[in-house]
Design a protein around this motif. Structure first.
Motif, PDB file in Angstrom:
ATOM      1  N   ALA A 157       0.830   6.281   5.084  1.00  0.00           N
ATOM      2  CA  ALA A 157       1.875   5.885   4.005  1.00  0.00           C
ATOM      3  C   ALA A 157       2.717   6.279   4.950  1.00  0.00           C
ATOM      4  N   ASP A 158       3.984   5.345   4.488  1.00  0.00           N
ATOM      5  CA  ASP A 158       5.568   5.887   4.845  1.00  0.00           C
ATOM      6  C   ASP A 158       5.980   5.255   4.809  1.00  0.00           C
ATOM      7  N   SER A 159       7.545   5.748   3.876  1.00  0.00           N
ATOM      8  CA  SER A 159       8.427   4.904   3.189  1.00  0.00           C
ATOM      9  C   SER A 159       9.044   4.150   3.649  1.00  0.00           C
ATOM     10  N   ARG A 160       8.962   4.102   4.988  1.00  0.00           N
ATOM     11  CA  ARG A 160      10.282   3.143   5.803  1.00  0.00           C
ATOM     12  C   ARG A 160       9.071   1.759   6.212  1.00  0.00           C
ATOM     13  N   TYR A 161       7.756   1.813   5.412  1.00  0.00           N
ATOM     14  CA  TYR A 161       7.014   0.226   6.377  1.00  0.00           C
ATOM     15  C   TYR A 161       5.873   0.507   5.026  1.00  0.00           C
ATOM     16  N   GLY A 162       5.440   1.141   4.815  1.00  0.00           N
ATOM     17  CA  GLY A 162       4.641   0.572   3.891  1.00  0.00           C
ATOM     18  C   GLY A 162       3.144   1.790   3.860  1.00  0.00           C
ATOM     19  N   ALA A 163       2.010   1.511   3.154  1.00  0.00           N
ATOM     20  CA  ALA A 163       0.946   2.062   3.221  1.00  0.00           C
ATOM     21  C   ALA A 163      -0.204   1.643   3.187  1.00  0.00           C
ATOM     22  N   ALA A 164      -1.488   2.465   3.879  1.00  0.00           N
ATOM     23  CA  ALA A 164      -2.889   1.639   3.533  1.00  0.00           C
ATOM     24  C   ALA A 164      -4.036   2.129   3.247  1.00  0.00           C
ATOM     25  N   ALA A 165      -4.789   2.359   2.571  1.00  0.00           N
ATOM     26  CA  ALA A 165      -5.898   2.778   2.278  1.00  0.00           C
ATOM     27  C   ALA A 165      -7.570   2.119   2.562  1.00  0.00           C
ATOM     28  N   CYS A 166      -8.127   3.180   2.664  1.00  0.00           N
ATOM     29  CA  CYS A 166      -9.839   2.185   3.106  1.00  0.00           C
ATOM     30  C   CYS A 166     -10.445   2.966   1.967  1.00  0.00           C
ATOM     31  N   THR A 167     -11.856   2.073   2.262  1.00  0.00           N
ATOM     32  CA  THR A 167     -12.720   2.502   1.673  1.00  0.00           C
ATOM     33  C   THR A 167     -13.925   2.390   2.341  1.00  0.00           C
ATOM     34  N   HIS A 168     -15.581   3.141   1.168  1.00  0.00           N
ATOM     35  CA  HIS A 168     -16.031   2.505   2.680  1.00  0.00           C
ATOM     36  C   HIS A 168     -16.938   3.220   3.880  1.00  0.00           C
TER      37      HIS A 168
ATOM     38  N   VAL B  71     -13.047  -1.912   2.710  1.00  0.00           N
ATOM     39  CA  VAL B  71     -12.400  -2.535   2.283  1.00  0.00           C
ATOM     40  C   VAL B  71     -11.101  -2.250   2.615  1.00  0.00           C
ATOM     41  N   ILE B  72     -10.214  -2.760   3.104  1.00  0.00           N
ATOM     42  CA  ILE B  72      -8.815  -2.223   3.174  1.00  0.00           C
ATOM     43  C   ILE B  72      -7.484  -2.326   2.008  1.00  0.00           C
ATOM     44  N   HIS B  73      -6.768  -1.766   1.240  1.00  0.00           N
ATOM     45  CA  HIS B  73      -5.885  -2.159   0.238  1.00  0.00           C
ATOM     46  C   HIS B  73      -4.397  -2.156   1.417  1.00  0.00           C
ATOM     47  N   ALA B  74      -3.572  -1.843   1.072  1.00  0.00           N
ATOM     48  CA  ALA B  74      -2.331  -2.103   1.572  1.00  0.00           C
ATOM     49  C   ALA B  74      -0.829  -2.649   1.589  1.00  0.00           C
ATOM     50  N   LEU B  75       0.515  -1.605   0.984  1.00  0.00           N
ATOM     51  CA  LEU B  75       1.384  -2.454   0.501  1.00  0.00           C
ATOM     52  C   LEU B  75       2.452  -2.395   1.721  1.00  0.00           C
ATOM     53  N   ASP B  76       3.726  -3.099   1.345  1.00  0.00           N
ATOM     54  CA  ASP B  76       4.353  -3.592   2.299  1.00  0.00           C
ATOM     55  C   ASP B  76       5.951  -2.571   1.282  1.00  0.00           C
ATOM     56  N   THR B  77       6.728  -2.357   2.197  1.00  0.00           N
ATOM     57  CA  THR B  77       8.062  -1.848   0.909  1.00  0.00           C
ATOM     58  C   THR B  77       9.449  -3.112   0.222  1.00  0.00           C
ATOM     59  N   HIS B  78       8.248  -4.373   0.356  1.00  0.00           N
ATOM     60  CA  HIS B  78       9.017  -5.642   0.030  1.00  0.00           C
ATOM     61  C   HIS B  78       8.283  -6.238  -1.091  1.00  0.00           C
ATOM     62  N   GLY B  79       7.680  -5.106  -1.492  1.00  0.00           N
ATOM     63  CA  GLY B  79       6.242  -5.683  -2.579  1.00  0.00           C
ATOM     64  C   GLY B  79       5.132  -5.721  -2.852  1.00  0.00           C
ATOM     65  N   ASN B  80       5.170  -6.788  -1.071  1.00  0.00           N
ATOM     66  CA  ASN B  80       3.875  -7.685  -1.724  1.00  0.00           C
ATOM     67  C   ASN B  80       2.713  -6.744  -1.271  1.00  0.00           C
ATOM     68  N   HIS B  81       1.366  -7.083  -1.200  1.00  0.00           N
ATOM     69  CA  HIS B  81       0.083  -5.979  -1.150  1.00  0.00           C
ATOM     70  C   HIS B  81      -0.558  -6.992  -0.893  1.00  0.00           C
ATOM     71  N   ARG B  82      -2.013  -6.292  -0.651  1.00  0.00           N
ATOM     72  CA  ARG B  82      -3.716  -7.618  -0.441  1.00  0.00           C
ATOM     73  C   ARG B  82      -4.308  -6.488  -0.069  1.00  0.00           C
ATOM     74  N   VAL B  83      -5.675  -6.783  -0.751  1.00  0.00           N
ATOM     75  CA  VAL B  83      -6.792  -6.163  -0.438  1.00  0.00           C
ATOM     76  C   VAL B  83      -8.089  -7.009   0.078  1.00  0.00           C
ATOM     77  N   VAL B  84      -8.340  -6.201   1.435  1.00  0.00           N
ATOM     78  CA  VAL B  84      -9.666  -7.441   1.494  1.00  0.00           C
ATOM     79  C   VAL B  84     -11.028  -6.699   2.110  1.00  0.00           C
ATOM     80  N   ASN B  85     -12.055  -7.657   2.288  1.00  0.00           N
ATOM     81  CA  ASN B  85     -13.189  -6.999   2.704  1.00  0.00           C
ATOM     82  C   ASN B  85     -13.737  -7.398   3.900  1.00  0.00           C
ATOM     83  N   LEU B  86     -14.341  -6.960   4.629  1.00  0.00           N
ATOM     84  CA  LEU B  86     -15.430  -7.149   5.959  1.00  0.00           C
ATOM     85  C   LEU B  86     -16.510  -6.153   6.011  1.00  0.00           C
ATOM     86  N   HIS B  87     -16.980  -7.419   5.943  1.00  0.00           N
ATOM     87  CA  HIS B  87     -18.376  -7.352   5.915  1.00  0.00           C
ATOM     88  C   HIS B  87     -18.918  -7.276   4.670  1.00  0.00           C
TER      89      HIS B  87
END
Length: 305
Positions: free
Chosen positions: A206-217, A264-280
């Motif tokens: 996490a970096d409040s200047r840009y956004g955050a990401a976290a992974c599972t699996h 599985v990637i979970h991520a968001l940015d400082t502009h209110g955008n988010h995305r969750v994607v699933n690989l493999h």
């Protein structure tokens, strides 16, 4: 404000929302919310409802990152401790260290007044022993737990492949961004195995200047690619959230040796955008999302990549 978490987060998601609305910091709101997940036995990959290692011992991992200061606290392979995310937060706030492991982490928990918890859920104990009992020879059973375990690892873990960390990512009223993770790790893991959940830059960042990401699996992959940091760093370098995720995903998809599995990637940015994607993975995965314009949190589906 914004709050994002994976599908296992339901037990504590509304609690984190309430704290954010009441002006609490993202770190405090996320740590408290994930504590409800850790205590919920219906969640079979985190806390009390999780799965033990090959010896039948619960070893839990967690990580906390304050994106404003970039302070981090993590714990790994911790025995007898339910609220490992809160423990990781105390590591961040009380110690000059970033990570404590095993009995050292448990000693610290004792010193600051954490309960010593019985962590092996009865159903997890039953399933654990039934699986081992079906794999070991009579000679191996006779010497257990001194039986060599490495040869059993593939057979005992493949049918379950339970390794779904709970991740919370959020932004508070001040714009501060944080990530919090908690997991019991890969079911039937080799004792002492640590995945990406408590590894800053791999399982969370996490970096409040840009956004955050976290992974599972499959943490064995994200540790090799520093996936969470790669996404946030991509945004620092001017990439959009989607492009930063795609760049990090390309690194993961390029791996063709070692253990390859779902990420599985979970991520968001400082502009209110988010995305969750699933690989493999097979199809989409569910996740929880909330921002202030919504009357209630929504359970949504991940996007293709």
């Amino acid at each position: 404000m914004i709050l994002l978490a994976n599908c296992e987060a339901e037990a504590g998601f509304s609690e984190s929302i309430a704290d954010l609305k009441n002006g609490k910091s993202a770190v405090d709101a996320l740590v408290r919310g994930i504590g409800f997940v850790e205590a919920d036995p219906k969640v079979r990959s985190v806390g009390y409802g999780g799965w033990p290692n090959m010896l039948g011992v619960m070893e839990c991992d967690a990580g906390v990152m304050d994106g404003t200061t970039r302070a981090v606290g993590t714990v790994a392979a911790v025995p007898r401790t339910l609220h490992v995310a809160a423990l990781a937060c105390e590591v961040m706030r009380r110690l000059p260290h970033v990570m404590l492991t095993g009995e050292g982490a448990r000693r610290f928990a004792d010193e600051i007044g954490f309960n010593s918890d019985e962590m092996l859920y009865p159903d997890s104990k039953r399933v654990w022993w039934e699986k081992l009992d079906g794999l070991m020879t009579e000679e191996q059973k006779g010497t257990f737990p001194d039986t060599p375990l490495a040869g059993l690892l593939g057979a005992i873990t493949d049918p379950e492949r339970v390794r779904d960390t709970t991740v919370f990512l959020g932004q508070d009223q001040t714009g501060g961004i944080a990530t919090v993770t908690s997991t019991s790790g890969w079911a039937w893991k080799y004792p002492g195995r640590v995945g990406d959940s408590p590894i800053p830059g791999a399982g969370f960042y996490a970096d409040s200047r840009y956004g955050a990401a976290a992974c599972t699996h499959t943490g064995e992959m994200t540790m090799r690619s520093a996936t969470a940091h790669a996404i946030v760093h991509g945004m620092k370098c001017g990439l959009s959230l989607d492009d930063a995720i795609q760049s990090a995903a390309d690194d993961l998809l390029a791996l063709d040796t070692g253990f390859i599995g779902e990420v599985v990637i979970h991520a968001l940015d400082t502009h209110g955008n988010h995305r969750v994607v699933n690989l493999h993975g097979q199809g989409t995965v569910a996740y929880w999302f909330w921002e202030p314009s919504m009357a209630a949190p929504e359970k949504r589906q991940s996007q293709p990549i």
